[in-house]
Design a protein around this motif. Structure first.
Motif, mmCIF file in Angstrom:
data_model
loop_
_atom_site.group_PDB
_atom_site.id
_atom_site.type_symbol
_atom_site.label_atom_id
_atom_site.label_comp_id
_atom_site.label_asym_id
_atom_site.label_seq_id
_atom_site.Cartn_x
_atom_site.Cartn_y
_atom_site.Cartn_z
ATOM 1 N N MET A 1 2.280 0.266 -16.153
ATOM 2 C CA MET A 1 1.508 1.307 -15.489
ATOM 3 C C MET A 1 2.291 2.621 -15.446
ATOM 4 S SD MET A 1 -0.527 -0.602 -12.373
ATOM 5 C CE MET A 1 0.869 -1.540 -11.778
ATOM 6 N N ASP A 2 1.548 3.697 -15.405
ATOM 7 C CA ASP A 2 2.157 5.029 -15.362
ATOM 8 C C ASP A 2 2.557 5.340 -13.930
ATOM 9 O OD1 ASP A 2 3.050 7.565 -15.784
ATOM 10 O OD2 ASP A 2 1.107 8.407 -16.370
ATOM 11 N N THR A 3 3.803 5.019 -13.604
ATOM 12 C CA THR A 3 4.344 5.283 -12.275
ATOM 13 C C THR A 3 5.649 6.061 -12.416
ATOM 14 O OG1 THR A 3 5.688 3.272 -12.200
ATOM 15 C CG2 THR A 3 3.392 3.096 -11.450
ATOM 16 N N PRO A 4 6.074 6.761 -11.376
ATOM 17 C CA PRO A 4 7.355 7.466 -11.446
ATOM 18 C C PRO A 4 8.518 6.537 -11.774
ATOM 19 C CG PRO A 4 6.086 8.258 -9.583
ATOM 20 C CD PRO A 4 5.335 7.086 -10.131
ATOM 21 N N ALA A 5 8.490 5.326 -11.241
ATOM 22 C CA ALA A 5 9.586 4.382 -11.503
ATOM 23 C C ALA A 5 9.640 3.988 -12.973
ATOM 24 C CB ALA A 5 9.427 3.151 -10.624
ATOM 25 N N ASN A 6 8.481 3.740 -13.570
ATOM 26 C CA ASN A 6 8.456 3.365 -14.982
ATOM 27 C C ASN A 6 8.831 4.534 -15.883
ATOM 28 O OD1 ASN A 6 7.834 0.667 -14.620
ATOM 29 N ND2 ASN A 6 5.621 1.000 -14.724
ATOM 30 N N ARG A 7 8.434 5.736 -15.512
ATOM 31 C CA ARG A 7 8.835 6.903 -16.302
ATOM 32 C C ARG A 7 10.352 7.091 -16.269
ATOM 33 N NH1 ARG A 7 4.742 11.783 -16.971
ATOM 34 N NH2 ARG A 7 2.767 10.661 -17.010
ATOM 35 N N GLY B 1 0.781 -1.233 0.000
ATOM 36 C CA GLY B 1 0.000 0.000 0.000
ATOM 37 C C GLY B 1 0.808 1.275 0.000
ATOM 38 N N THR B 2 2.133 1.156 0.085
ATOM 39 C CA THR B 2 2.978 2.355 0.070
ATOM 40 C C THR B 2 3.596 2.611 -1.304
ATOM 41 O OG1 THR B 2 4.913 1.100 0.803
ATOM 42 C CG2 THR B 2 3.530 2.084 2.513
ATOM 43 N N GLY B 3 3.376 1.707 -2.272
ATOM 44 C CA GLY B 3 3.885 1.906 -3.626
ATOM 45 C C GLY B 3 2.967 2.786 -4.450
ATOM 46 N N ALA B 4 3.335 2.997 -5.698
ATOM 47 C CA ALA B 4 2.544 3.875 -6.564
ATOM 48 C C ALA B 4 1.135 3.335 -6.770
ATOM 49 C CB ALA B 4 3.249 4.054 -7.909
ATOM 50 N N HIS C 1 -3.787 -7.850 -2.590
ATOM 51 C CA HIS C 1 -2.365 -8.202 -2.487
ATOM 52 C C HIS C 1 -1.576 -7.588 -3.633
ATOM 53 C CE1 HIS C 1 -4.702 -11.692 -0.659
ATOM 54 N NE2 HIS C 1 -4.354 -10.868 0.312
ATOM 55 N N LEU C 2 -1.036 -6.401 -3.372
ATOM 56 C CA LEU C 2 -0.285 -5.652 -4.375
ATOM 57 C C LEU C 2 1.217 -5.786 -4.205
ATOM 58 C CD1 LEU C 2 -2.307 -2.296 -4.197
ATOM 59 C CD2 LEU C 2 -2.805 -4.312 -5.604
ATOM 60 N N LEU D 1 -1.199 2.207 -18.630
ATOM 61 C CA LEU D 1 -2.337 2.087 -17.734
ATOM 62 C C LEU D 1 -2.167 3.026 -16.542
ATOM 63 C CD1 LEU D 1 -4.909 0.422 -16.827
ATOM 64 C CD2 LEU D 1 -3.292 -1.020 -15.561
ATOM 65 N N SER D 2 -3.200 3.762 -16.214
ATOM 66 C CA SER D 2 -3.121 4.629 -15.043
ATOM 67 C C SER D 2 -3.360 3.815 -13.784
ATOM 68 C CB SER D 2 -4.147 5.763 -15.135
ATOM 69 O OG SER D 2 -5.455 5.271 -14.909
#
Length: 230
Positions: free
Chosen positions: A181-187, A16-19, A79-80, A199-200
């Motif tokens: 997914m569109d996350t800071p890490a992937n960008r 729950g603390t990830g993007a 479960h993420l 994916l948002s």
């Protein structure tokens, strides 16, 4: 879906603390749920209905069981938590494959098992949502992702097996299978890609909400593809 159906229900969100996790927690809080987020590190609680538990190790049976035993009236568990790795076959050894299986498959299994125990005590049924990935459904598109694809494919199999096993308990078990997914890490990792085609995390969070809703009375064993547009 009636907003009243969800207000006050207790849900666990691992990762729950990830993007993606933050987006899911926000969406569930907005819908009126009470969120319980396990973490290996200290996290500020923030909202009144957000409870964080420090020092939870999701690959440890005792740690997971202890955490779930303290969640009241558990309705759903999402479960993420997991990990990602890319490497050519020749660079994947025992440690690498076991790492992916632990991060993605073992943590999901232990959380499902603990959540089911809590739900059975409540006797009201419940909802489980796991996170697979596109390479688990289309492994040929997962170049240099053999260990990751295998670990997420195991999550798919686990989801479908538990959906059948838990029918009598009225516990519905489903999974989402996101693409990029569109996350800071992937960008940061793919600066030349177009993130508008990804994916948002908000779209994924909405799918999770629909699957854990009491309005979902029949869907179980489904693996919902959430693929980017390109």
């Amino acid at each position: 879906m009636s907003a009243q159906e969800l207000i006050g229900k207790h849900v666990v969100v691992t990762g729950g603390t990830g993007a993606l996790g933050r987006a899911v927690v926000k969406r569930l809080l907005d819908a009126g749920l009470v969120c319980h987020v396990p973490s290996r590190r200290s996290v500020a609680a923030g909202a009144d209905r957000l409870h964080t538990a420090f020092g939870v190790e999701l690959a440890d049976e005792v740690s997971v069981a202890t955490f779930y035993a303290e969640v009241p009236d558990l309705w759903a568990s999402v479960h993420l938590a997991g990990g990602f790795a890319m490497a050519p076959l020749e660079a994947i050894g025992r440690a690498e494959i076991l790492s992916m299986m632990q991060l993605n498959t073992l943590t999901t299994f232990l959380c499902c098992r603990a959540a089911v125990e809590a739900m059975r005590k409540g006797g009201r049924g419940g909802r489980l949502v796991n996170v697979a990935a596109r390479p688990a459904l289309e492994p040929r598109k997962g170049a240099q992702m053999a260990s990751y694809a295998a670990s997420k494919a195991a999550v798919v199999a686990l989801t479908q097996a538990l959906a059948e096993e838990l029918k009598a308990d009225r516990i519905l078990v489903n999974a989402i299978a996101p693409s990029t997914m569109d996350t800071p890490a992937n960008r940061a990792a793919m600066p030349k890609s177009d993130p508008t085609k990804w994916l948002s995390v908000e779209a994924a969070a909405e799918a999770v909400l629909q699957l854990i809703s009491p309005a979902n009375m029949e869907i179980s064993g489904a693996v919902l593809p959430l693929f980017a547009r390109a």
